[in-house]
Write an enzyme that holds these catalytic residues in place. Sequence first.
Site, PDB file in Angstrom:
ATOM      1  N   ASP A  42       0.742  -1.356  -0.025  1.00  0.00           N
ATOM      2  CA  ASP A  42       0.071  -0.044  -0.064  1.00  0.00           C
ATOM      3  C   ASP A  42       0.813   1.133   0.169  1.00  0.00           C
ATOM      4  O   ASP A  42       0.243   2.600  -0.286  1.00  0.00           O
ATOM      5  CB  ASP A  42      -0.989   0.015   1.250  1.00  0.00           C
ATOM      6  N   HIS A  47      -5.109 -10.850  -3.707  1.00  0.00           N
ATOM      7  CA  HIS A  47      -3.581 -11.207  -3.514  1.00  0.00           C
ATOM      8  C   HIS A  47      -3.056 -11.582  -4.484  1.00  0.00           C
ATOM      9  O   HIS A  47      -1.470 -11.849  -4.420  1.00  0.00           O
ATOM     10  CB  HIS A  47      -4.060 -12.384  -2.521  1.00  0.00           C
TER      11      HIS A  47
END
Length: 362
Positions: free
Chosen positions: A143, A285
């Site tokens: 992130d 993912h």
Amino acid sequence: MADIRRIGILTSGGDCAGLNAVIRAVVQRATYGYGWEVVGIHKGTAGLLSRPVEADVLNLSQFTGSLLRMAGTVLGTTNKGDPFDYPMPDGSRADRSTEIVEGIRELGLDAVIGIGGDGSLAILRRLAEQGGIPLVAIPKTIDNDLGDTEVAIGHDTAVEVATEALDHLQPTAASHDRVMVLEVMGRDAGHIALSAGIAGGADIILIPEIPYRIASVAGKIDRLRQLGRNFALVIVAEALRTEQGEPVAETKQSGDVHYGGIGHYIGRRIAETTGAETRVTVLGHIQRGGTPTPRDRLMASSFGVHAVDLIAEGRFDRMVAWVDRGVIDVPIADAIRAYHAVETEGALVRTARGLGISFGDD
């Protein structure tokens, strides 16, 4: 130089591309530069709760060229079970932090390198303070929302994966006259969506830092139609909320909140508002895997070397960071104090607007 002979390294939190490159760099710098022994701790703090502790001595023969190219972490990791409030089998909670400190002492470590994001590093720092453990940290988060560093391990590869997804979605969108919605990770911040959206030619980028309206999103799609475009690409960060401000997430039995589903919400609202045929892709993912990009390998190598050098200098409670095209180090407390959100007036947002990309706020 500090009196160091044996150091430990662990990966904690979610996995990502570039972790093995960090481990490799630490072992090589510690071995070639200082003649130290490096112990790899398995499964993060969970490995330190096991008895005997799950750990192995790492040596140069294990680090062939292939490891540099591998995603994930050969040491394993965990993002479950805060040791200060650990969920027990009977449903109770217990403070198991002392067991972790004892595990580190059992290994005879003179210092520990912890690789993690804000949550993991906050826990590791607290453990280090409690046990008097010399700690150096390396930032890892796809992130890229850790403070005081421009780059964290894993982010660049995640952006490349998301960009490639847009590259694959564009031809099929054009072939079928569709609006393609791509949901990407971003627990608190929209860095992946913003960077991949620009690089991948998205028409609309929706991130939690910028409030949006579906009417504005629909208006952008209508303008594209008027220009002769029969498709649109929309990229959405998973932490985006509904128009009413509600998160789209699932609370697990552990109490952890897992985001996911906002892409389908946006796709449905676009279809309802514009009549366009929409399709939604959730990368999930997939963004954590894949071969690390050259930039992630470079950052991993630089961070690993600098972390070992910090130990040699006796400088602890520090996190390595990348600022102004160089490696520096900052207090861990400063780096984890607040997450680094997308700057709504920053260079990338201005670039996107200059390209005609909509954030749903026009």
